[in-house]
Structure formats: C-alpha cells, structure tokens
Design a protein around this motif. Structure first.
Motif, mmCIF file in Angstrom:
data_model
loop_
_atom_site.group_PDB
_atom_site.id
_atom_site.type_symbol
_atom_site.label_atom_id
_atom_site.label_comp_id
_atom_site.label_asym_id
_atom_site.label_seq_id
_atom_site.Cartn_x
_atom_site.Cartn_y
_atom_site.Cartn_z
ATOM 1 N N LEU A 75 -7.508 29.492 43.909
ATOM 2 C CA LEU A 75 -8.302 29.221 42.712
ATOM 3 C C LEU A 75 -7.682 28.070 41.941
ATOM 4 N N THR A 76 -8.532 27.221 41.386
ATOM 5 C CA THR A 76 -8.050 26.108 40.573
ATOM 6 C C THR A 76 -7.641 26.613 39.192
ATOM 7 N N VAL A 77 -7.064 25.715 38.416
ATOM 8 C CA VAL A 77 -6.716 26.039 37.029
ATOM 9 C C VAL A 77 -7.959 26.501 36.280
ATOM 10 N N ALA A 78 -9.050 25.751 36.404
ATOM 11 C CA ALA A 78 -10.292 26.118 35.714
ATOM 12 C C ALA A 78 -10.832 27.454 36.210
ATOM 13 N N ASP A 79 -10.756 27.691 37.519
ATOM 14 C CA ASP A 79 -11.222 28.969 38.076
ATOM 15 C C ASP A 79 -10.457 30.141 37.463
ATOM 16 N N HIS A 80 -9.136 30.007 37.356
ATOM 17 C CA HIS A 80 -8.312 31.075 36.797
ATOM 18 C C HIS A 80 -8.702 31.379 35.353
ATOM 19 N N VAL A 81 -8.812 30.327 34.540
ATOM 20 C CA VAL A 81 -9.111 30.522 33.122
ATOM 21 C C VAL A 81 -10.508 31.122 32.966
ATOM 22 N N LEU A 82 -11.461 30.642 33.754
ATOM 23 C CA LEU A 82 -12.816 31.195 33.693
ATOM 24 C C LEU A 82 -12.841 32.648 34.182
ATOM 25 N N LEU A 83 -12.062 32.963 35.191
ATOM 26 C CA LEU A 83 -11.992 34.345 35.683
ATOM 27 C C LEU A 83 -11.511 35.289 34.582
ATOM 28 N N VAL A 84 -10.473 34.884 33.873
ATOM 29 C CA VAL A 84 -9.971 35.724 32.781
ATOM 30 C C VAL A 84 -11.034 35.876 31.700
ATOM 31 N N ALA A 85 -11.640 34.779 31.282
ATOM 32 C CA ALA A 85 -12.672 34.839 30.242
ATOM 33 C C ALA A 85 -13.844 35.709 30.695
ATOM 34 N N SER A 86 -14.263 35.576 31.935
ATOM 35 C CA SER A 86 -15.396 36.349 32.458
ATOM 36 C C SER A 86 -15.078 37.836 32.571
ATOM 37 N N THR A 87 -13.821 38.147 32.800
ATOM 38 C CA THR A 87 -13.407 39.546 32.880
ATOM 39 C C THR A 87 -13.577 40.247 31.539
ATOM 40 N N TRP A 88 -13.359 39.516 30.456
ATOM 41 C CA TRP A 88 -13.372 40.113 29.119
ATOM 42 C C TRP A 88 -14.680 39.939 28.373
ATOM 43 N N LEU A 89 -15.471 38.933 28.732
ATOM 44 C CA LEU A 89 -16.719 38.664 28.025
ATOM 45 C C LEU A 89 -17.908 38.946 28.936
ATOM 46 N N ASP A 90 -18.903 39.648 28.418
ATOM 47 C CA ASP A 90 -20.081 39.992 29.210
ATOM 48 C C ASP A 90 -21.045 38.826 29.377
ATOM 49 N N ASP A 91 -21.022 37.891 28.456
ATOM 50 C CA ASP A 91 -21.950 36.765 28.464
ATOM 51 C C ASP A 91 -21.345 35.608 29.259
ATOM 52 N N ALA A 99 -13.548 29.318 28.166
ATOM 53 C CA ALA A 99 -12.646 28.719 29.153
ATOM 54 C C ALA A 99 -12.528 27.209 28.944
ATOM 55 N N ARG A 100 -13.644 26.538 28.754
ATOM 56 C CA ARG A 100 -13.606 25.080 28.519
ATOM 57 C C ARG A 100 -12.846 24.753 27.240
ATOM 58 N N GLY A 101 -13.073 25.555 26.202
ATOM 59 C CA GLY A 101 -12.389 25.322 24.937
ATOM 60 C C GLY A 101 -10.879 25.459 25.062
ATOM 61 N N VAL A 102 -10.433 26.489 25.765
ATOM 62 C CA VAL A 102 -9.000 26.701 25.947
ATOM 63 C C VAL A 102 -8.391 25.576 26.774
ATOM 64 N N LEU A 103 -9.058 25.166 27.832
ATOM 65 C CA LEU A 103 -8.558 24.057 28.657
ATOM 66 C C LEU A 103 -8.406 22.793 27.817
ATOM 67 N N GLY A 104 -9.406 22.505 26.985
ATOM 68 C CA GLY A 104 -9.346 21.320 26.131
ATOM 69 C C GLY A 104 -8.254 21.423 25.080
ATOM 70 N N GLU A 105 -8.160 22.572 24.466
ATOM 71 C CA GLU A 105 -7.191 22.801 23.395
ATOM 72 C C GLU A 105 -5.749 22.593 23.865
ATOM 73 N N LEU A 106 -5.468 22.961 25.107
ATOM 74 C CA LEU A 106 -4.113 22.864 25.643
ATOM 75 C C LEU A 106 -3.901 21.615 26.503
ATOM 76 N N GLY A 107 -4.864 20.707 26.488
ATOM 77 C CA GLY A 107 -4.722 19.472 27.253
ATOM 78 C C GLY A 107 -4.788 19.669 28.753
ATOM 79 N N LEU A 108 -5.445 20.744 29.187
ATOM 80 C CA LEU A 108 -5.503 21.065 30.616
ATOM 81 C C LEU A 108 -6.780 20.573 31.298
#
Length: 195
Positions: A75-91, A99-108
């Motif tokens: 899994l890519t960096v984006a895949d991992h972050v999206l997987l975590v977000a999707s696990t916790w959020l139903d939408d 996931a996009r916001g966190v990646l941007g916020e941390l310069g990832l």
C-alpha cells in the motif's frame, strides 16, 4: 511494568507534556495510558472510564502513536492514510477529504504515491503521525513526535497538534524537544529528575 509512582490529570482540550531523561519511564507511562500496557498498581482513567484497549468506546476515544505503526508493503502512503480514515468514518467522501487534508497538512502530498519503505526516516515519522491523525479521537497520546525531524517539520507537527488541541482534543505527549514542549504544554510532568 517499571515506572515510579506518578500522578497527573489533564482536562479536555489541554496538553500534558511528559519530560524526562531516556529510561525515566515516559514511553511506559504513555503505553499504560493508551491501554497497551497494564499497570501493576494504580489506576488510569480517561474521563470516568478505566483505560482498557479491549473496549471499543475507549479505542474510539483514544488514539496513540507510540513507535512506528505496522504497515502493508503493497500500500502507498496515500492508501494507508485513506485506509485508516475509511476504517473510522462511514462516509467515503469524508474519509477521502480527511486523508487528503492530513497528507497536505504534514507535507506528505508529494509522497502520496510512494511506498512506506521508500521514505526517509523523517518522512516515515510524518507518515506515522498522519496515520494517527487520520481518525477521530478525543485524546491523542504521542511518544516523541519530533524524532528524526528537522526544525521546519517540527514546526509543522506543532501546528498540526495545535489544531487538534484547539478543536477540543486532549493531548498527552512525551518529548525531549524544549521548543515543542514550550509551544504546546499547558501542564508538564517530569519523570525522574527535572533537567
């Protein structure tokens, strides 16, 4: 577990910074607070509830970054972050936006298509932080978020943690970085002798 008796409390929306030399018990305390280790005596409470990682409500309320998380090599960096977000959020849309916001916020964002093994040690630290920030929590427990980061990226971490605090999350973090401690601490708990 080896840790001298300690007592502290922190209110909602406050930051408790745990300081002390290596081996003073900072990580041990954070592991106990996160429910990963069970204290041999005493009690740790989050709100009115005794800490237990096996309780689903506790896991929803408390997020922790203590060491590097397990990763999936395919899994890519984006895949991992999206997987975590999707696990916790139903939408799915909300999970993608988080996931996009966190990646941007941390310069990832420029590293989103890379695999974790392709990251530098500092990038890996930001990636680990991104994984814990990509989920909801009331309490965030982080062990030495400054590890392997240059001053510019430490400032980025400070900003990200301030946002969570300003949004009402309680933060507990162990750090050796005086600048990070000064920027965030509402309360400081020294383990062992104060420096």
């Amino acid at each position: 577990m080896l840790l001298a008796p300690v007592s502290a409390s922190v209110g909602s929306g406050d930051v408790l910074v745990v300081r002390g030399r290596n081996g003073a018990g900072k990580s041990t305390l954070l592991r106990a607070m996160a429910g990963v280790r069970t204290p041999t005596s005493g009690t740790i409470r989050i709100g009115d509830e005794i800490v237990t990682e096996r309780d689903r409500r506790f896991r929803r309320r408390v997020a922790a970054m203590i060491g590097l998380p397990p990763i999936a090599p395919d899994l890519t960096v984006a895949d991992h972050v999206l997987l975590v977000a999707s696990t916790w959020l139903d939408d799915p849309l909300a999970a993608t936006e988080l996931a996009r916001g966190v990646l941007g916020e941390l310069g990832l964002t420029p590293l989103a298509a890379r695999f974790p093994h392709e990251l530098s040690s500092g990038q890996t630290q930001l990636f680990a932080l991104g994984l814990v920030l990509a989920r909801p929590f009331d309490v965030l427990i982080i062990d030495e978020p400054e590890q392997r980061l240059d001053p510019e990226h430490i400032d980025m971490v400070i900003d990200a943690l301030r946002v969570r605090r300003d949004n009402g999350a309680t933060l507990v973090l162990a750090t050796h970085d005086p600048r990070l401690a000064e920027a965030l601490a509402d309360h400081t708990l020294w383990l062992g002798e104060a420096a």
